[in-house]
Design a protein around this motif. Structure first.
Motif, PDB file in Angstrom:
ATOM      1  N   TRP A 205     -12.727   9.137  32.384  1.00  0.00           N
ATOM      2  CA  TRP A 205     -12.258   8.453  33.304  1.00  0.00           C
ATOM      3  C   TRP A 205     -10.669   8.882  33.845  1.00  0.00           C
ATOM      4  O   TRP A 205      -9.854   8.721  32.431  1.00  0.00           O
ATOM      5  CB  TRP A 205     -12.258   6.459  33.205  1.00  0.00           C
ATOM      6  CG  TRP A 205     -13.940   5.911  33.351  1.00  0.00           C
ATOM      7  CD1 TRP A 205     -14.493   6.809  32.133  1.00  0.00           C
ATOM      8  CD2 TRP A 205     -13.632   5.073  33.699  1.00  0.00           C
ATOM      9  NE1 TRP A 205     -15.406   5.232  32.476  1.00  0.00           N
ATOM     10  CE2 TRP A 205     -15.275   4.482  33.752  1.00  0.00           C
ATOM     11  CE3 TRP A 205     -13.654   4.001  35.026  1.00  0.00           C
ATOM     12  CZ2 TRP A 205     -15.679   3.581  33.970  1.00  0.00           C
ATOM     13  CZ3 TRP A 205     -13.912   3.048  35.586  1.00  0.00           C
ATOM     14  CH2 TRP A 205     -16.081   2.667  35.138  1.00  0.00           C
ATOM     15  N   THR A 207      -6.767   9.431  36.123  1.00  0.00           N
ATOM     16  CA  THR A 207      -5.842   8.746  36.999  1.00  0.00           C
ATOM     17  C   THR A 207      -5.822   9.623  38.228  1.00  0.00           C
ATOM     18  O   THR A 207      -5.061  10.953  36.828  1.00  0.00           O
ATOM     19  CB  THR A 207      -4.442   7.710  36.411  1.00  0.00           C
ATOM     20  OG1 THR A 207      -4.082   8.467  35.184  1.00  0.00           O
ATOM     21  CG2 THR A 207      -5.039   6.313  35.944  1.00  0.00           C
ATOM     22  N   ASP A 208      -5.033   9.423  39.300  1.00  0.00           N
ATOM     23  CA  ASP A 208      -4.363  10.990  39.729  1.00  0.00           C
ATOM     24  C   ASP A 208      -3.364  10.885  41.018  1.00  0.00           C
ATOM     25  O   ASP A 208      -3.588  10.617  42.044  1.00  0.00           O
ATOM     26  CB  ASP A 208      -5.320  11.616  40.921  1.00  0.00           C
ATOM     27  CG  ASP A 208      -5.863  12.887  41.707  1.00  0.00           C
ATOM     28  OD1 ASP A 208      -4.789  13.567  40.528  1.00  0.00           O
ATOM     29  OD2 ASP A 208      -5.522  13.089  42.400  1.00  0.00           O
ATOM     30  N   THR A 252      -3.827   7.908  45.583  1.00  0.00           N
ATOM     31  CA  THR A 252      -3.428   7.808  44.998  1.00  0.00           C
ATOM     32  C   THR A 252      -4.723   7.269  43.987  1.00  0.00           C
ATOM     33  O   THR A 252      -4.682   6.234  43.525  1.00  0.00           O
ATOM     34  CB  THR A 252      -2.051   7.905  44.421  1.00  0.00           C
ATOM     35  OG1 THR A 252      -1.903   6.397  45.071  1.00  0.00           O
ATOM     36  CG2 THR A 252      -1.125   8.638  44.561  1.00  0.00           C
ATOM     37  N   ASN A 253      -5.635   7.920  43.648  1.00  0.00           N
ATOM     38  CA  ASN A 253      -6.911   7.044  43.224  1.00  0.00           C
ATOM     39  C   ASN A 253      -7.435   7.277  41.979  1.00  0.00           C
ATOM     40  O   ASN A 253      -6.378   8.325  41.029  1.00  0.00           O
ATOM     41  CB  ASN A 253      -8.366   7.332  44.042  1.00  0.00           C
ATOM     42  CG  ASN A 253      -8.270   7.175  45.534  1.00  0.00           C
ATOM     43  OD1 ASN A 253      -7.428   6.540  45.957  1.00  0.00           O
ATOM     44  ND2 ASN A 253      -8.285   8.264  46.135  1.00  0.00           N
ATOM     45  N   CYS A 254      -8.392   6.091  41.400  1.00  0.00           N
ATOM     46  CA  CYS A 254      -8.800   6.983  39.984  1.00  0.00           C
ATOM     47  C   CYS A 254     -10.350   7.005  40.023  1.00  0.00           C
ATOM     48  O   CYS A 254     -11.446   6.704  40.891  1.00  0.00           O
ATOM     49  CB  CYS A 254      -8.933   5.107  39.012  1.00  0.00           C
ATOM     50  SG  CYS A 254      -7.311   4.505  38.381  1.00  0.00           S
ATOM     51  N   GLU A 269      -6.476   4.003  45.710  1.00  0.00           N
ATOM     52  CA  GLU A 269      -4.617   3.362  45.832  1.00  0.00           C
ATOM     53  C   GLU A 269      -4.498   2.221  46.366  1.00  0.00           C
ATOM     54  O   GLU A 269      -2.871   1.281  46.097  1.00  0.00           O
ATOM     55  CB  GLU A 269      -4.358   4.585  46.871  1.00  0.00           C
ATOM     56  CG  GLU A 269      -3.204   4.280  46.819  1.00  0.00           C
ATOM     57  CD  GLU A 269      -2.181   5.647  48.071  1.00  0.00           C
ATOM     58  OE1 GLU A 269      -1.906   6.881  47.447  1.00  0.00           O
ATOM     59  OE2 GLU A 269      -2.903   5.704  49.203  1.00  0.00           O
ATOM     60  N   PRO A 275      -1.256   5.633  40.659  1.00  0.00           N
ATOM     61  CA  PRO A 275      -2.158   4.956  39.111  1.00  0.00           C
ATOM     62  C   PRO A 275      -1.428   5.751  38.159  1.00  0.00           C
ATOM     63  O   PRO A 275      -1.498   7.044  37.747  1.00  0.00           O
ATOM     64  CB  PRO A 275      -3.047   4.717  38.831  1.00  0.00           C
ATOM     65  CG  PRO A 275      -3.858   5.923  40.581  1.00  0.00           C
ATOM     66  CD  PRO A 275      -2.568   5.858  41.307  1.00  0.00           C
ATOM     67  N   ASN A 276      -0.826   5.264  36.946  1.00  0.00           N
ATOM     68  CA  ASN A 276      -0.524   6.519  35.357  1.00  0.00           C
ATOM     69  C   ASN A 276      -1.546   6.393  34.433  1.00  0.00           C
ATOM     70  O   ASN A 276      -2.561   6.461  34.437  1.00  0.00           O
ATOM     71  CB  ASN A 276       1.070   6.157  35.608  1.00  0.00           C
ATOM     72  CG  ASN A 276       1.711   7.088  34.943  1.00  0.00           C
ATOM     73  OD1 ASN A 276       0.786   7.950  33.826  1.00  0.00           O
ATOM     74  ND2 ASN A 276       2.770   6.946  35.015  1.00  0.00           N
ATOM     75  N   LEU A 278      -4.042   4.854  31.592  1.00  0.00           N
ATOM     76  CA  LEU A 278      -5.857   3.669  31.474  1.00  0.00           C
ATOM     77  C   LEU A 278      -5.907   3.451  30.075  1.00  0.00           C
ATOM     78  O   LEU A 278      -5.498   4.855  29.491  1.00  0.00           O
ATOM     79  CB  LEU A 278      -6.218   3.880  32.378  1.00  0.00           C
ATOM     80  CG  LEU A 278      -7.098   6.026  31.665  1.00  0.00           C
ATOM     81  CD1 LEU A 278      -8.427   5.496  33.224  1.00  0.00           C
ATOM     82  CD2 LEU A 278      -6.434   6.921  32.220  1.00  0.00           C
ATOM     83  N   VAL A 289      -4.789   0.012  34.236  1.00  0.00           N
ATOM     84  CA  VAL A 289      -3.946   0.563  34.483  1.00  0.00           C
ATOM     85  C   VAL A 289      -3.172   0.484  35.283  1.00  0.00           C
ATOM     86  O   VAL A 289      -2.856  -0.737  36.192  1.00  0.00           O
ATOM     87  CB  VAL A 289      -5.006   0.786  36.087  1.00  0.00           C
ATOM     88  CG1 VAL A 289      -4.633   2.205  36.611  1.00  0.00           C
ATOM     89  CG2 VAL A 289      -6.826   1.461  35.838  1.00  0.00           C
ATOM     90  N   SER A 291       0.312   1.108  36.586  1.00  0.00           N
ATOM     91  CA  SER A 291       1.009   1.904  38.404  1.00  0.00           C
ATOM     92  C   SER A 291       2.976   1.955  38.201  1.00  0.00           C
ATOM     93  O   SER A 291       3.323   0.904  38.593  1.00  0.00           O
ATOM     94  CB  SER A 291       0.687   0.386  39.720  1.00  0.00           C
ATOM     95  OG  SER A 291       0.994   0.550  40.902  1.00  0.00           O
TER      96      SER A 291
END
Length: 415
Positions: A205, A207-208, A252-254, A269, A275-276, A278, A289, A291
């Motif tokens: 998993w 974050t992006d 900006t999703n996971c 998002e 997200p940063n 996790l 997660v 933020s």
């Protein structure tokens, strides 16, 4: 004999530094702020009178480096029990140590249990570093690193790495080859993967957010992209021949990387902007997660320095989305970044308090979201992980330096 003033300033507190530090502490006392300093509080006078300038000098002054003088206290004064329960997690008779300094922006610490070493990213220097547990040796582990950020190890001991420059997640195999796990979603290039964690079912998993879309930590978009809307930046400068810059195409999703290789969207998002860091809870039934704030050219809702938590179903679907904490401590925003859980489910999170001296470092929260402890560092902290042979040592990647302190608990999960 070498004169004290000629010694390495990173490893020795000179007489002049000591006198200056004591003078600052004395000034803070006169201003009625010594109690606030001891607890990491703002440097303000009791009745709005004269205030001393902010200081990161602990009373008494200290040298965090391995060659610093031994500490003279049983409890490290920069490890603060906000709640009595934290005394069961903090280790007495141990001290915070600076293991290395001289970095540009330290991130992504990860512990190799088999190799008994810690690796981490020095993003702007485009390299990964390694600290060896046996003798404390520091070396460059991988260069170039494609401006890697977050790192971790999976359940098979393979390194996972998020690369800003190439906008992808990679896995380093035992035979030395590298496998690209994810570089796009639905045919669109990823932004700049930030942090990644392994799940026992074989999935990963990550974050992006868009933080890699800046000169300092990756490369800006091509002309017209969100981080280069005016087209004045040339993303090819400093890159090898044939480098093809990208352009931000996704929110900006996971995401979840299924063992089959399929990429699934798990957090949008709208649920967690920017997200940063996790991590999973020890039983893998909850996902935390962080933020963070808006990235370069970010046109979305923008993170506010909060952390969110989800329930993880047996079908890998997330539910019960809620804010875990707003990370306000004594009126100071202690923005979260990297995060890890201990075996009891407590959440250990790096703290970026900006100019609020005394609040950067680490915040520790109960599974219910109650602040129970803090670790003060003289630098902003970007990420943390548990490691050491017993996995009871907390490593903290903080701006220009790497710090570590022993705890009375163990980290959950690999790396």
């Amino acid at each position: 004999m070498q004169h004290p003033e000629e010694r390495d300033p990173e490893t020795t507190i000179s007489r002049r530094t000591l006198v200056h530090g004591l003078a600052v502490c004395a000034g803070a006392t006169v201003a009625g702020a010594s109690a606030a300093l001891a607890q990491g509080g703002p440097q303000a006078g009791a009745q709005g009178g004269p205030v001393a300038p902010p200081s990161t000098i602990t009373s008494p002054p200290r040298d965090f480096s391995p060659r610093g003088a031994p500490t003279t206290y049983f409890w490290d004064p920069d490890i603060i029990a906000v709640d009595p329960s934290f005394n069961d997690l903090a280790q007495p008779n141990t001290a915070i140590k600076r293991l290395h300094t001289g970095l540009l922006w330290a991130e992504g610490p990860a512990w190799s249990a088999q190799g008994r070493y810690l690796l981490w990213s020095d993003i702007p220097n485009n390299r990964q570093m390694r600290w060896s547990e046996d003798d404390g040796h520091i070396s460059v582990f991988r260069t170039p690193s494609n401006n890697s950020n977050g790192n971790s190890f999976d359940f098979q001991g393979r390194q996972l790495s998020c690369e800003h420059l190439t906008r992808r997640v990679v896995r380093y195999e035992h035979d030395g080859t590298a496998t690209v796990l994810a570089d796009s979603y639905n045919g669109k290039k990823l932004n700049s993967p930030n942090d990644v964690v392994a799940h026992p079912d074989g999935s990963y998993w990550f974050t992006d957010p868009p933080y890699g879309g800046q000169l300092y930590e990756g490369e800006p978009d091509v002309a017209g992209g969100p981080s280069n809307s005016g087209g004045k930046l040339n993303p090819r400068i400093g890159q090898p021949a044939g480098f093809v810059p990208g352009k931000r195409e996704l929110p900006t999703n996971c995401y979840r990387i299924d063992p089959s290789g399929r990429i699934d969207l798990v957090v949008t998002e709208e649920q967690v902007p920017d997200p940063n860091g996790l991590c999973f809870s020890p039983d893998y039934k909850k996902l935390y997660v962080a933020s963070t704030g808006k990235g370069p050219g970010d046109t979305g809702p923008g993170g506010k320095g909060d952390m969110f938590v989800f329930d993880v179903g047996t079908d890998n679907k997330l539910s019960n989305h809620k804010r875990f904490s707003d990370f306000m401590v004594d009126g100071v925003k202690c923005g979260p970044d990297g995060v890890r859980c201990d075996v009891n489910g407590n959440v250990w999170c790096s703290s970026n308090a900006g100019r609020a001296v005394g609040y950067s470092g680490v915040t520790v929260w109960s599974p219910e979201g109650k602040l129970i402890g803090r670790i003060r560092l003289p630098e902003v902290c970007g990420n943390v992980c548990f490691g050491g042979p017993k996995r009871n040592r907390l490593f903290m990647a903080a701006s220009q330096s790497l710090y570590a302190v022993y705890t009375a608990t163990q980290g959950a999960g690999p790396g």
